[in-house]
Structures are given as structure tokens and as C-alpha cells.
Write a protein that holds these residues in place. Structure first.
Motif, PDB file in Angstrom:
ATOM      1  N   ARG A   1     -32.687  41.623  69.378  1.00 56.94           N
ATOM      2  CA  ARG A   1     -31.622  42.368  70.058  1.00 56.94           C
ATOM      3  C   ARG A   1     -30.517  41.460  70.597  1.00 56.94           C
ATOM      4  O   ARG A   1     -29.337  41.763  70.406  1.00 56.94           O
ATOM      5  CB  ARG A   1     -32.225  43.216  71.188  1.00 56.94           C
ATOM      6  N   PRO A   2     -30.821  40.334  71.250  1.00 58.51           N
ATOM      7  CA  PRO A   2     -29.724  39.505  71.762  1.00 58.51           C
ATOM      8  C   PRO A   2     -28.826  38.922  70.675  1.00 58.51           C
ATOM      9  O   PRO A   2     -27.703  38.526  70.949  1.00 58.51           O
ATOM     10  CB  PRO A   2     -30.440  38.380  72.514  1.00 58.51           C
ATOM     11  N   MET A   3     -29.294  38.875  69.445  1.00 53.64           N
ATOM     12  CA  MET A   3     -28.486  38.319  68.363  1.00 53.64           C
ATOM     13  C   MET A   3     -27.541  39.346  67.753  1.00 53.64           C
ATOM     14  O   MET A   3     -26.669  38.984  66.971  1.00 53.64           O
ATOM     15  CB  MET A   3     -29.384  37.748  67.264  1.00 53.64           C
ATOM     16  N   ALA A   4     -27.657  40.611  68.114  1.00 54.81           N
ATOM     17  CA  ALA A   4     -26.813  41.653  67.521  1.00 54.81           C
ATOM     18  C   ALA A   4     -25.322  41.369  67.696  1.00 54.81           C
ATOM     19  O   ALA A   4     -24.580  41.401  66.714  1.00 54.81           O
ATOM     20  CB  ALA A   4     -27.190  43.019  68.077  1.00 54.81           C
ATOM     21  N   PRO A   5     -24.856  41.061  68.900  1.00 55.36           N
ATOM     22  CA  PRO A   5     -23.415  40.793  69.020  1.00 55.36           C
ATOM     23  C   PRO A   5     -22.977  39.549  68.252  1.00 55.36           C
ATOM     24  O   PRO A   5     -21.892  39.515  67.689  1.00 55.36           O
ATOM     25  CB  PRO A   5     -23.199  40.601  70.526  1.00 55.36           C
ATOM     26  N   VAL A   6     -23.830  38.533  68.224  1.00 56.82           N
ATOM     27  CA  VAL A   6     -23.468  37.286  67.540  1.00 56.82           C
ATOM     28  C   VAL A   6     -23.400  37.500  66.046  1.00 56.82           C
ATOM     29  O   VAL A   6     -22.394  37.214  65.391  1.00 56.82           O
ATOM     30  CB  VAL A   6     -24.484  36.161  67.877  1.00 56.82           C
ATOM     31  N   SER A   7     -24.479  38.037  65.469  1.00 54.18           N
ATOM     32  CA  SER A   7     -24.489  38.164  64.022  1.00 54.18           C
ATOM     33  C   SER A   7     -23.612  39.273  63.523  1.00 54.18           C
ATOM     34  O   SER A   7     -22.878  39.093  62.578  1.00 54.18           O
ATOM     35  CB  SER A   7     -25.880  38.375  63.459  1.00 54.18           C
ATOM     36  N   ALA A   8     -23.707  40.397  64.163  1.00 59.64           N
ATOM     37  CA  ALA A   8     -22.970  41.540  63.636  1.00 59.64           C
ATOM     38  C   ALA A   8     -21.503  41.506  64.021  1.00 59.64           C
ATOM     39  O   ALA A   8     -20.651  41.678  63.166  1.00 59.64           O
ATOM     40  CB  ALA A   8     -23.616  42.824  64.111  1.00 59.64           C
ATOM     41  N   ALA A   9     -21.215  41.270  65.246  1.00 56.42           N
ATOM     42  CA  ALA A   9     -19.814  41.339  65.673  1.00 56.42           C
ATOM     43  C   ALA A   9     -19.059  40.054  65.365  1.00 56.42           C
ATOM     44  O   ALA A   9     -18.045  40.078  64.679  1.00 56.42           O
ATOM     45  CB  ALA A   9     -19.747  41.661  67.160  1.00 56.42           C
ATOM     46  N   TYR A  10     -19.556  38.946  65.841  1.00 57.01           N
ATOM     47  CA  TYR A  10     -18.809  37.705  65.679  1.00 57.01           C
ATOM     48  C   TYR A  10     -18.812  37.210  64.234  1.00 57.01           C
ATOM     49  O   TYR A  10     -17.752  36.950  63.655  1.00 57.01           O
ATOM     50  CB  TYR A  10     -19.345  36.613  66.607  1.00 57.01           C
ATOM     51  N   LEU A  11     -19.982  37.077  63.640  1.00 49.85           N
ATOM     52  CA  LEU A  11     -20.045  36.549  62.275  1.00 49.85           C
ATOM     53  C   LEU A  11     -19.394  37.490  61.266  1.00 49.85           C
ATOM     54  O   LEU A  11     -18.718  37.040  60.339  1.00 49.85           O
ATOM     55  CB  LEU A  11     -21.490  36.250  61.869  1.00 49.85           C
ATOM     56  N   TRP A  12     -19.577  38.783  61.444  1.00 42.81           N
ATOM     57  CA  TRP A  12     -18.947  39.741  60.527  1.00 42.81           C
ATOM     58  C   TRP A  12     -17.433  39.663  60.661  1.00 42.81           C
ATOM     59  O   TRP A  12     -16.713  39.624  59.668  1.00 42.81           O
ATOM     60  CB  TRP A  12     -19.467  41.142  60.807  1.00 42.81           C
ATOM     61  N   GLY A  13     -16.942  39.612  61.896  1.00 43.17           N
ATOM     62  CA  GLY A  13     -15.502  39.484  62.113  1.00 43.17           C
ATOM     63  C   GLY A  13     -14.955  38.187  61.531  1.00 43.17           C
ATOM     64  O   GLY A  13     -13.878  38.167  60.924  1.00 43.17           O
ATOM     65  N   LEU A  14     -15.701  37.119  61.705  1.00 42.35           N
ATOM     66  CA  LEU A  14     -15.302  35.836  61.135  1.00 42.35           C
ATOM     67  C   LEU A  14     -15.249  35.921  59.611  1.00 42.35           C
ATOM     68  O   LEU A  14     -14.304  35.438  58.978  1.00 42.35           O
ATOM     69  CB  LEU A  14     -16.274  34.745  61.583  1.00 42.35           C
ATOM     70  N   ALA A  15     -16.239  36.566  59.016  1.00 39.05           N
ATOM     71  CA  ALA A  15     -16.275  36.727  57.561  1.00 39.05           C
ATOM     72  C   ALA A  15     -15.101  37.579  57.074  1.00 39.05           C
ATOM     73  O   ALA A  15     -14.471  37.261  56.064  1.00 39.05           O
ATOM     74  CB  ALA A  15     -17.597  37.353  57.124  1.00 39.05           C
ATOM     75  N   ILE A  16     -14.785  38.641  57.803  1.00 40.15           N
ATOM     76  CA  ILE A  16     -13.668  39.505  57.421  1.00 40.15           C
ATOM     77  C   ILE A  16     -12.354  38.725  57.494  1.00 40.15           C
ATOM     78  O   ILE A  16     -11.505  38.830  56.609  1.00 40.15           O
ATOM     79  CB  ILE A  16     -13.630  40.766  58.304  1.00 40.15           C
ATOM     80  N   ALA A  17     -12.198  37.935  58.549  1.00 39.84           N
ATOM     81  CA  ALA A  17     -10.966  37.146  58.699  1.00 39.84           C
ATOM     82  C   ALA A  17     -10.873  36.045  57.643  1.00 39.84           C
ATOM     83  O   ALA A  17      -9.790  35.741  57.148  1.00 39.84           O
ATOM     84  CB  ALA A  17     -10.903  36.538  60.093  1.00 39.84           C
ATOM     85  N   THR A  18     -12.006  35.472  57.287  1.00 43.00           N
ATOM     86  CA  THR A  18     -12.033  34.387  56.308  1.00 43.00           C
ATOM     87  C   THR A  18     -11.837  34.893  54.890  1.00 43.00           C
ATOM     88  O   THR A  18     -11.260  34.209  54.049  1.00 43.00           O
ATOM     89  CB  THR A  18     -13.369  33.615  56.408  1.00 43.00           C
ATOM     90  N   HIS A  19     -12.329  36.103  54.619  1.00 46.01           N
ATOM     91  CA  HIS A  19     -12.278  36.683  53.274  1.00 46.01           C
ATOM     92  C   HIS A  19     -11.569  38.040  53.309  1.00 46.01           C
ATOM     93  O   HIS A  19     -12.195  39.077  53.062  1.00 46.01           O
ATOM     94  CB  HIS A  19     -13.684  36.839  52.707  1.00 46.01           C
ATOM     95  N   PRO A  20     -10.270  38.065  53.609  1.00 49.35           N
ATOM     96  CA  PRO A  20      -9.573  39.347  53.730  1.00 49.35           C
ATOM     97  C   PRO A  20      -9.525  40.143  52.433  1.00 49.35           C
ATOM     98  O   PRO A  20      -9.296  41.352  52.455  1.00 49.35           O
ATOM     99  CB  PRO A  20      -8.162  38.952  54.182  1.00 49.35           C
ATOM    100  N   ASP A  21      -9.787  39.480  51.318  1.00 47.31           N
ATOM    101  CA  ASP A  21      -9.769  40.159  50.025  1.00 47.31           C
ATOM    102  C   ASP A  21     -11.085  40.876  49.719  1.00 47.31           C
ATOM    103  O   ASP A  21     -11.153  41.654  48.787  1.00 47.31           O
ATOM    104  CB  ASP A  21      -9.465  39.144  48.920  1.00 47.31           C
ATOM    105  N   ARG A  22     -12.117  40.629  50.512  1.00 51.11           N
ATOM    106  CA  ARG A  22     -13.422  41.260  50.275  1.00 51.11           C
ATOM    107  C   ARG A  22     -13.587  42.504  51.131  1.00 51.11           C
ATOM    108  O   ARG A  22     -13.036  42.610  52.217  1.00 51.11           O
ATOM    109  CB  ARG A  22     -14.547  40.263  50.568  1.00 51.11           C
ATOM    110  N   ASP A  23     -14.362  43.435  50.640  1.00 48.83           N
ATOM    111  CA  ASP A  23     -14.627  44.674  51.360  1.00 48.83           C
ATOM    112  C   ASP A  23     -15.515  44.377  52.574  1.00 48.83           C
ATOM    113  O   ASP A  23     -16.555  43.733  52.420  1.00 48.83           O
ATOM    114  CB  ASP A  23     -15.319  45.656  50.417  1.00 48.83           C
TER     115      ASP A  23
END
Length: 84
Positions: A47-69
Motif C-alpha cells: 500500500r505505501p508504494m501505490a503513490p510512488v509506483s502508480a502516480a510518480y513513476l507512471w507520470g514520469l513515464a508519460i512525460a518521458t514517452h509522450p508518444d506512447r499511450d
């Protein structure tokens, strides 16, 4: 992803738009998928990893790969979770 109740967009969209405006970011990129993704991480990993993995890492991935869904990027995170 697990089968969760649908999220009522009308219930949370005004708040998201308000916060996004305060942060000077686009609210259109915020999706109920992020809520489902944090739930998956919380229930299948820790549970404590939910914000880190889902919010931060996902947001980082979206920003890094704007061409990916964003949904495909979320699936990458889910695939990295341990089986339940």
C-alpha cells in the motif's frame, strides 16, 4: 486490472481541474486509470508504494514517452507487480 466500480468522472473532475489550474498543468491528462493503477499496486504489492509506483513513476513515464499511450504504460507497471 481488477474489477472495480466505475469512477464517476463528474464527481472528481472539478477538483482535478481546480488543482491542475493551481499547478499550471493540463487537467486533460488526468484519468481515472491512475486511481485504478494505485489500487492495483496497493493490493498486489504494498500500500505505501501505490503513490510512488502508480502516480510518480507512471507520470514520469508519460512525460518521458509522450508518444506512447498512458494505458500501455500503466500495463507495464501492472505487469511488474507480483501475482496475487
Amino acid at each position: 486490472m481488477s474489477h472495480r466500480e466505475p469512477i464517476d468522472d463528474a464527481a472528481w473532475r472539478p477538483w482535478v481541474e481546480h488543482v491542475a489550474a493551481a499547478l499550471e498543468v493540463e487537467a486533460s491528462g488526468v484519468s481515472p486509470r491512475s486511481i485504478h493503477l494505485t489500487g492495483e499496486v496497493a493490493s498486489r504489492y504494498q500500500r505505501p508504494m501505490a503513490p510512488v509506483s502508480a502516480a510518480y513513476l507512471w507520470g514520469l513515464a508519460i512525460a518521458t514517452h509522450p508518444d506512447r499511450d498512458p494505458g500501455d504504460l500503466a500495463q507495464v507497471i501492472i505487469a511488474a507487480l507480483p501475482e496475487t
